[in-house]
Write an enzyme that holds these catalytic residues in place. Structure first.
Site, PDB file in Angstrom:
ATOM      1  N   TYR A 170      -8.888  15.593  -6.221  1.00  0.00           N
ATOM      2  CA  TYR A 170      -8.151  14.916  -7.291  1.00  0.00           C
ATOM      3  C   TYR A 170      -7.318  15.872  -8.142  1.00  0.00           C
ATOM      4  O   TYR A 170      -6.114  15.629  -8.342  1.00  0.00           O
ATOM      5  CB  TYR A 170      -9.128  14.116  -8.150  1.00  0.00           C
ATOM      6  CG  TYR A 170      -8.472  13.241  -9.196  1.00  0.00           C
ATOM      7  CD1 TYR A 170      -7.848  12.050  -8.840  1.00  0.00           C
ATOM      8  CD2 TYR A 170      -8.492  13.589 -10.548  1.00  0.00           C
ATOM      9  CE1 TYR A 170      -7.254  11.234  -9.793  1.00  0.00           C
ATOM     10  CE2 TYR A 170      -7.900  12.785 -11.508  1.00  0.00           C
ATOM     11  CZ  TYR A 170      -7.286  11.613 -11.124  1.00  0.00           C
ATOM     12  OH  TYR A 170      -6.691  10.813 -12.069  1.00  0.00           O
TER      13      TYR A 170
ATOM     14  N   ASN B 181       2.360   4.848 -10.291  1.00  0.00           N
ATOM     15  CA  ASN B 181       1.040   4.922 -10.907  1.00  0.00           C
ATOM     16  C   ASN B 181      -0.105   4.874  -9.897  1.00  0.00           C
ATOM     17  O   ASN B 181      -1.200   5.346 -10.186  1.00  0.00           O
ATOM     18  CB  ASN B 181       0.895   3.772 -11.905  1.00  0.00           C
ATOM     19  CG  ASN B 181      -0.529   3.582 -12.368  1.00  0.00           C
ATOM     20  OD1 ASN B 181      -1.055   4.391 -13.135  1.00  0.00           O
ATOM     21  ND2 ASN B 181      -1.186   2.530 -11.884  1.00  0.00           N
TER      22      ASN B 181
ATOM     23  N   LYS C   9      -3.143  15.805  -8.301  1.00  0.00           N
ATOM     24  CA  LYS C   9      -2.376  15.581  -9.525  1.00  0.00           C
ATOM     25  C   LYS C   9      -1.458  16.765  -9.830  1.00  0.00           C
ATOM     26  O   LYS C   9      -0.319  16.576 -10.300  1.00  0.00           O
ATOM     27  CB  LYS C   9      -3.314  15.292 -10.692  1.00  0.00           C
ATOM     28  CG  LYS C   9      -4.061  13.968 -10.557  1.00  0.00           C
ATOM     29  CD  LYS C   9      -3.110  12.797 -10.329  1.00  0.00           C
ATOM     30  CE  LYS C   9      -3.815  11.453 -10.354  1.00  0.00           C
ATOM     31  NZ  LYS C   9      -2.886  10.324 -10.115  1.00  0.00           N
TER      32      LYS C   9
ATOM     33  N   THR D 169     -10.230   2.308 -18.962  1.00  0.00           N
ATOM     34  CA  THR D 169      -9.899   1.324 -17.937  1.00  0.00           C
ATOM     35  C   THR D 169     -11.147   1.013 -17.134  1.00  0.00           C
ATOM     36  O   THR D 169     -12.172   1.692 -17.250  1.00  0.00           O
ATOM     37  CB  THR D 169      -8.815   1.853 -16.984  1.00  0.00           C
ATOM     38  OG1 THR D 169      -9.366   2.939 -16.209  1.00  0.00           O
ATOM     39  CG2 THR D 169      -7.604   2.351 -17.756  1.00  0.00           C
TER      40      THR D 169
ATOM     41  N   ASP E  90       0.866  -1.170   0.000  1.00  0.00           N
ATOM     42  CA  ASP E  90       0.000   0.000   0.000  1.00  0.00           C
ATOM     43  C   ASP E  90       0.906   1.225   0.000  1.00  0.00           C
ATOM     44  O   ASP E  90       1.703   1.412   0.929  1.00  0.00           O
ATOM     45  CB  ASP E  90      -0.881  -0.018   1.256  1.00  0.00           C
ATOM     46  CG  ASP E  90      -1.831   1.162   1.355  1.00  0.00           C
ATOM     47  OD1 ASP E  90      -1.628   2.168   0.652  1.00  0.00           O
ATOM     48  OD2 ASP E  90      -2.772   1.091   2.162  1.00  0.00           O
ATOM     49  N   VAL E  91       0.812   2.077  -1.017  1.00  0.00           N
ATOM     50  CA  VAL E  91       1.756   3.186  -1.131  1.00  0.00           C
ATOM     51  C   VAL E  91       1.560   4.252  -0.069  1.00  0.00           C
ATOM     52  O   VAL E  91       2.410   5.146   0.073  1.00  0.00           O
ATOM     53  CB  VAL E  91       1.703   3.844  -2.537  1.00  0.00           C
ATOM     54  CG1 VAL E  91       2.131   2.859  -3.610  1.00  0.00           C
ATOM     55  CG2 VAL E  91       0.336   4.444  -2.821  1.00  0.00           C
TER      56      VAL E  91
END
Length: 283
Positions: free
Chosen positions: A159, A93, A163, A194, A66-67
Protein backbone atom coordinates in the site's frame (compact mmCIF):
# COMPACT_ATOMS: atom_id res chain seq x y z
CA UNK A 1 -16.87 26.95 -3.12
CA UNK A 2 -20.42 26.33 -4.28
CA UNK A 3 -20.90 29.33 -6.53
CA UNK A 4 -21.53 27.34 -9.70
CA UNK A 5 -17.99 27.65 -11.04
CA UNK A 6 -18.13 24.03 -12.22
CA UNK A 7 -21.47 24.34 -14.00
CA UNK A 8 -21.61 21.87 -16.90
CA UNK A 9 -18.06 20.57 -16.35
CA UNK A 10 -17.70 16.85 -17.06
CA UNK A 11 -15.87 14.98 -14.27
CA UNK A 12 -15.23 11.27 -13.73
CA UNK A 13 -14.86 9.98 -10.15
CA UNK A 14 -13.65 6.39 -9.81
CA UNK A 15 -14.63 4.44 -6.72
CA UNK A 16 -17.44 6.96 -6.40
CA UNK A 17 -20.08 4.80 -4.76
CA UNK A 18 -18.90 5.10 -1.15
CA UNK A 19 -16.64 6.95 1.25
CA UNK A 20 -14.15 9.45 -0.09
CA UNK A 21 -15.16 8.94 -3.72
CA UNK A 22 -18.79 9.63 -2.96
CA UNK A 23 -17.86 12.77 -1.00
CA UNK A 24 -15.76 14.01 -3.91
CA UNK A 25 -18.65 13.41 -6.32
CA UNK A 26 -21.03 15.29 -4.04
CA UNK A 27 -18.73 18.30 -3.67
CA UNK A 28 -18.32 18.51 -7.44
CA UNK A 29 -22.01 18.03 -8.27
CA UNK A 30 -23.03 20.59 -5.62
CA UNK A 31 -21.10 23.20 -7.58
CA UNK A 32 -22.64 22.32 -10.94
CA UNK A 33 -20.41 19.59 -12.36
CA UNK A 34 -21.82 16.79 -14.49
CA UNK A 35 -20.31 13.93 -12.50
CA UNK A 36 -20.02 10.32 -13.60
CA UNK A 37 -19.13 7.89 -10.83
CA UNK A 38 -17.85 4.40 -11.46
CA UNK A 39 -17.18 1.32 -9.39
CA UNK A 40 -17.59 -2.43 -9.45
CA UNK A 41 -20.87 -2.69 -7.51
CA UNK A 42 -23.91 -1.24 -9.26
CA UNK A 43 -26.16 -1.23 -6.17
CA UNK A 44 -23.75 1.11 -4.39
CA UNK A 45 -23.50 3.36 -7.42
CA UNK A 46 -27.27 3.59 -7.79
CA UNK A 47 -27.65 4.42 -4.10
CA UNK A 48 -25.00 7.12 -4.37
CA UNK A 49 -26.68 8.69 -7.40
CA UNK A 50 -29.97 8.75 -5.48
CA UNK A 51 -28.47 10.26 -2.35
CA UNK A 52 -25.93 12.81 -3.63
CA UNK A 53 -27.20 16.37 -3.43
CA UNK A 54 -26.58 18.53 -6.48
CA UNK A 55 -26.67 22.25 -7.16
CA UNK A 56 -26.17 24.89 -9.85
CA UNK A 57 -27.47 22.48 -12.49
CA UNK A 58 -25.11 19.69 -11.51
CA UNK A 59 -25.98 16.03 -12.01
CA UNK A 60 -24.66 12.58 -11.16
CA UNK A 61 -24.54 9.52 -13.42
CA UNK A 62 -23.01 6.09 -12.99
CA UNK A 63 -21.28 3.37 -14.95
CA UNK A 64 -20.07 0.00 -13.69
CA UNK A 65 -16.32 -0.27 -14.22
CA UNK A 66 -13.27 -1.97 -12.74
CA UNK A 67 -10.23 0.32 -13.00
CA UNK A 68 -7.89 -2.65 -13.42
CA UNK A 69 -9.61 -3.40 -16.75
CA UNK A 70 -8.51 -1.16 -19.60
CA UNK A 71 -11.71 -1.81 -21.52
CA UNK A 72 -13.76 -0.78 -18.50
CA UNK A 73 -11.74 2.39 -17.99
CA UNK A 74 -12.01 3.32 -21.64
CA UNK A 75 -15.79 2.91 -21.45
CA UNK A 76 -16.06 4.90 -18.21
CA UNK A 77 -14.07 7.81 -19.64
CA UNK A 78 -16.20 7.78 -22.79
CA UNK A 79 -19.39 7.76 -20.72
CA UNK A 80 -18.24 10.68 -18.59
CA UNK A 81 -17.37 12.70 -21.69
CA UNK A 82 -20.68 11.85 -23.35
CA UNK A 83 -22.73 12.77 -20.27
CA UNK A 84 -21.35 16.31 -20.22
CA UNK A 85 -20.31 16.80 -23.83
CA UNK A 86 -16.63 16.85 -22.81
CA UNK A 87 -14.34 15.73 -20.00
CA UNK A 88 -12.55 18.36 -17.93
CA UNK A 89 -11.71 16.52 -14.72
CA UNK A 90 -10.96 13.15 -13.13
CA UNK A 91 -10.70 12.11 -9.49
CA UNK A 92 -8.96 8.73 -9.61
CA UNK A 93 -10.08 7.59 -6.19
CA UNK A 94 -10.43 3.82 -6.66
CA UNK A 95 -7.80 1.94 -4.69
CA UNK A 96 -7.20 -0.22 -1.66
CA UNK A 97 -4.75 -2.23 0.41
CA UNK A 98 -3.86 -5.83 1.00
CA UNK A 99 -2.77 -8.15 3.75
CA UNK A 100 -1.53 -6.60 6.99
CA UNK A 101 1.76 -8.38 7.64
CA UNK A 102 5.53 -7.78 7.54
CA UNK A 103 7.14 -7.45 4.12
CA UNK A 104 9.00 -10.76 4.40
CA UNK A 105 5.65 -12.53 4.77
CA UNK A 106 3.85 -10.81 1.90
CA UNK A 107 2.43 -13.00 -0.85
CA UNK A 108 3.65 -11.89 -4.27
CA UNK A 109 0.24 -12.22 -5.90
CA UNK A 110 -1.38 -10.06 -3.25
CA UNK A 111 1.42 -7.49 -3.40
CA UNK A 112 1.08 -7.21 -7.17
CA UNK A 113 -2.72 -6.94 -6.95
CA UNK A 114 -2.43 -3.87 -4.70
CA UNK A 115 0.01 -2.25 -7.11
CA UNK A 116 -2.26 -3.01 -10.06
CA UNK A 117 -5.37 -1.61 -8.37
CA UNK A 118 -3.73 1.61 -7.23
CA UNK A 119 -0.94 2.42 -9.67
CA UNK A 120 -2.03 0.69 -12.86
CA UNK A 121 -5.66 1.66 -12.24
CA UNK A 122 -4.68 5.32 -11.92
CA UNK A 123 -2.41 5.07 -14.97
CA UNK A 124 -5.24 3.63 -17.08
CA UNK A 125 -7.52 6.50 -16.07
CA UNK A 126 -4.79 8.97 -16.96
CA UNK A 127 -4.06 7.24 -20.27
CA UNK A 128 -7.63 7.47 -21.51
CA UNK A 129 -8.68 10.74 -19.86
CA UNK A 130 -5.80 12.95 -20.97
CA UNK A 131 -6.69 12.95 -24.70
CA UNK A 132 -10.29 13.84 -23.82
CA UNK A 133 -9.16 16.72 -21.60
CA UNK A 134 -6.66 17.98 -24.17
CA UNK A 135 -9.39 17.98 -26.80
CA UNK A 136 -11.62 19.94 -24.40
CA UNK A 137 -8.95 22.61 -23.95
CA UNK A 138 -7.42 21.34 -20.71
CA UNK A 139 -8.45 19.89 -17.41
CA UNK A 140 -7.47 18.62 -13.99
CA UNK A 141 -6.55 15.08 -12.93
CA UNK A 142 -6.45 14.21 -9.23
CA UNK A 143 -4.81 10.99 -8.03
CA UNK A 144 -5.74 9.67 -4.59
CA UNK A 145 -2.60 9.02 -2.57
CA UNK A 146 -2.44 8.68 1.23
CA UNK A 147 -0.40 9.76 4.21
CA UNK A 148 1.12 6.29 3.68
CA UNK A 149 2.66 7.55 0.44
CA UNK A 150 5.24 9.63 2.33
CA UNK A 151 5.15 8.54 6.02
CA UNK A 152 6.14 4.98 6.89
CA UNK A 153 3.34 2.52 7.65
CA UNK A 154 4.98 -0.70 8.87
CA UNK A 155 3.21 -3.93 7.95
CA UNK A 156 1.09 -2.27 5.22
CA UNK A 157 2.85 -4.22 2.47
CA UNK A 158 2.34 -2.81 -1.03
CA UNK A 159 0.00 0.00 0.00
CA UNK A 160 2.63 2.67 0.86
CA UNK A 161 4.60 1.70 -2.25
CA UNK A 162 1.49 2.02 -4.42
CA UNK A 163 0.53 5.42 -3.02
CA UNK A 164 4.06 6.74 -3.49
CA UNK A 165 3.84 5.47 -7.06
CA UNK A 166 0.65 7.46 -7.65
CA UNK A 167 2.37 10.63 -6.45
CA UNK A 168 5.30 10.14 -8.83
CA UNK A 169 2.87 9.35 -11.64
CA UNK A 170 1.11 12.68 -11.01
CA UNK A 171 4.40 14.59 -11.00
CA UNK A 172 5.52 13.11 -14.30
CA UNK A 173 2.11 13.58 -15.89
CA UNK A 174 2.05 17.21 -14.75
CA UNK A 175 5.35 17.76 -16.53
CA UNK A 176 4.32 15.89 -19.66
CA UNK A 177 0.91 17.47 -20.17
CA UNK A 178 1.26 20.93 -18.63
CA UNK A 179 1.79 22.54 -22.02
CA UNK A 180 -1.64 21.21 -23.05
CA UNK A 181 -3.35 22.75 -20.03
CA UNK A 182 -3.79 19.48 -18.12
CA UNK A 183 -2.95 19.75 -14.41
CA UNK A 184 -2.15 16.68 -12.32
CA UNK A 185 -2.03 16.59 -8.52
CA UNK A 186 -2.41 14.11 -5.68
CA UNK A 187 -4.33 14.18 -2.40
CA UNK A 188 -2.91 12.55 0.74
CA UNK A 189 -5.75 11.68 3.16
CA UNK A 190 -4.88 10.66 6.68
CA UNK A 191 -7.35 8.72 8.85
CA UNK A 192 -10.74 9.48 7.31
CA UNK A 193 -13.88 8.07 8.95
CA UNK A 194 -15.15 5.78 6.18
CA UNK A 195 -16.51 2.25 6.19
CA UNK A 196 -13.06 1.07 5.09
CA UNK A 197 -11.58 2.31 8.38
CA UNK A 198 -14.26 0.76 10.56
CA UNK A 199 -11.96 -2.22 11.14
CA UNK A 200 -9.96 -0.05 13.55
CA UNK A 201 -11.79 -0.12 16.92
CA UNK A 202 -12.08 3.33 18.42
CA UNK A 203 -10.97 2.01 21.81
CA UNK A 204 -7.84 0.35 20.43
CA UNK A 205 -4.19 1.31 20.74
CA UNK A 206 -4.06 1.53 16.94
CA UNK A 207 -6.70 4.27 16.88
CA UNK A 208 -4.99 6.02 19.79
CA UNK A 209 -1.75 6.07 17.78
CA UNK A 210 -3.52 7.97 15.01
CA UNK A 211 -5.03 10.51 17.38
CA UNK A 212 -1.91 11.28 19.45
CA UNK A 213 0.10 11.87 16.26
CA UNK A 214 -2.46 14.28 14.78
CA UNK A 215 -2.03 17.91 15.92
CA UNK A 216 -5.59 18.91 15.03
CA UNK A 217 -7.23 15.83 16.56
CA UNK A 218 -8.23 17.63 19.80
CA UNK A 219 -10.28 20.13 17.76
CA UNK A 220 -12.60 17.41 16.42
CA UNK A 221 -15.18 15.37 18.30
CA UNK A 222 -14.14 12.22 16.45
CA UNK A 223 -10.42 12.96 16.44
CA UNK A 224 -10.18 12.06 12.74
CA UNK A 225 -11.19 13.54 9.41
CA UNK A 226 -14.39 13.12 7.41
CA UNK A 227 -14.87 12.27 3.71
CA UNK A 228 -16.14 15.80 3.11
CA UNK A 229 -12.70 17.14 4.10
CA UNK A 230 -11.21 15.30 1.14
CA UNK A 231 -14.14 16.15 -1.11
CA UNK A 232 -13.59 19.86 -0.53
CA UNK A 233 -9.97 19.62 -1.61
CA UNK A 234 -10.87 17.56 -4.68
CA UNK A 235 -13.40 20.25 -5.64
CA UNK A 236 -10.68 22.91 -5.28
CA UNK A 237 -8.16 20.98 -7.38
CA UNK A 238 -10.68 20.32 -10.15
CA UNK A 239 -11.92 23.92 -10.16
CA UNK A 240 -10.51 27.11 -11.66
CA UNK A 241 -9.22 28.44 -8.33
CA UNK A 242 -6.30 25.97 -8.55
CA UNK A 243 -5.35 26.87 -12.13
CA UNK A 244 -1.69 27.51 -11.15
CA UNK A 245 -1.25 24.32 -9.09
CA UNK A 246 0.15 21.18 -10.67
CA UNK A 247 2.59 18.40 -9.87
CA UNK A 248 2.08 18.47 -6.12
CA UNK A 249 0.61 16.32 -3.33
CA UNK A 250 -1.51 17.96 -0.63
CA UNK A 251 -2.13 16.48 2.82
CA UNK A 252 -5.60 16.21 4.36
CA UNK A 253 -4.50 14.60 7.60
CA UNK A 254 -4.91 17.08 10.45
CA UNK A 255 -1.12 17.44 10.52
CA UNK A 256 -0.34 13.76 11.19
CA UNK A 257 2.30 13.80 8.45
CA UNK A 258 4.33 16.13 10.69
CA UNK A 259 4.76 13.36 13.25
CA UNK A 260 4.42 9.64 12.58
CA UNK A 261 2.28 7.02 10.93
CA UNK A 262 0.02 4.62 12.85
CA UNK A 263 1.25 1.73 14.99
CA UNK A 264 -0.53 -1.48 14.01
CA UNK A 265 1.78 -3.74 16.02
CA UNK A 266 -0.98 -4.67 18.46
CA UNK A 267 -3.02 -6.15 15.59
CA UNK A 268 -0.11 -8.49 14.81
CA UNK A 269 1.02 -9.25 18.35
CA UNK A 270 0.20 -12.94 17.96
CA UNK A 271 2.99 -13.26 15.40
CA UNK A 272 5.58 -12.39 18.03
CA UNK A 273 8.19 -9.62 18.11
CA UNK A 274 10.85 -11.75 16.43
CA UNK A 275 8.65 -12.35 13.38
CA UNK A 276 7.78 -8.68 13.13
CA UNK A 277 11.50 -7.90 13.09
CA UNK A 278 12.15 -10.26 10.17
CA UNK A 279 12.62 -13.75 11.64
CA UNK A 280 10.91 -16.70 10.05
CA UNK A 281 7.69 -17.83 11.76
CA UNK A 282 7.84 -21.00 13.80
CA UNK A 283 6.60 -24.09 11.96
Amino acid sequence: MTDGALRGMGVLVTGGGTGIGRACAEALAADGAVVTICGRTEDRLVDAVDQIRTGHGGSVHHVVADVTSEDDVRAAVSAAAANAGSLRGVVANAGGGGGLRPLHLQEVDGFEAVLRLNVVGTMLCLKHAVPEMVEAGGGSFVGMSSIAGHVTHPHFGAYPVAKAGIEELMRNAADEFGASGVRCNAIRPGFIATELMDFVPRDSEVFASYVRNTPLAPTLTTGVGEPSDVGALARFLIGPESRWITGTAINVDGGQGLRAGPDFSSFLAAMGDDVLRGHRPAD
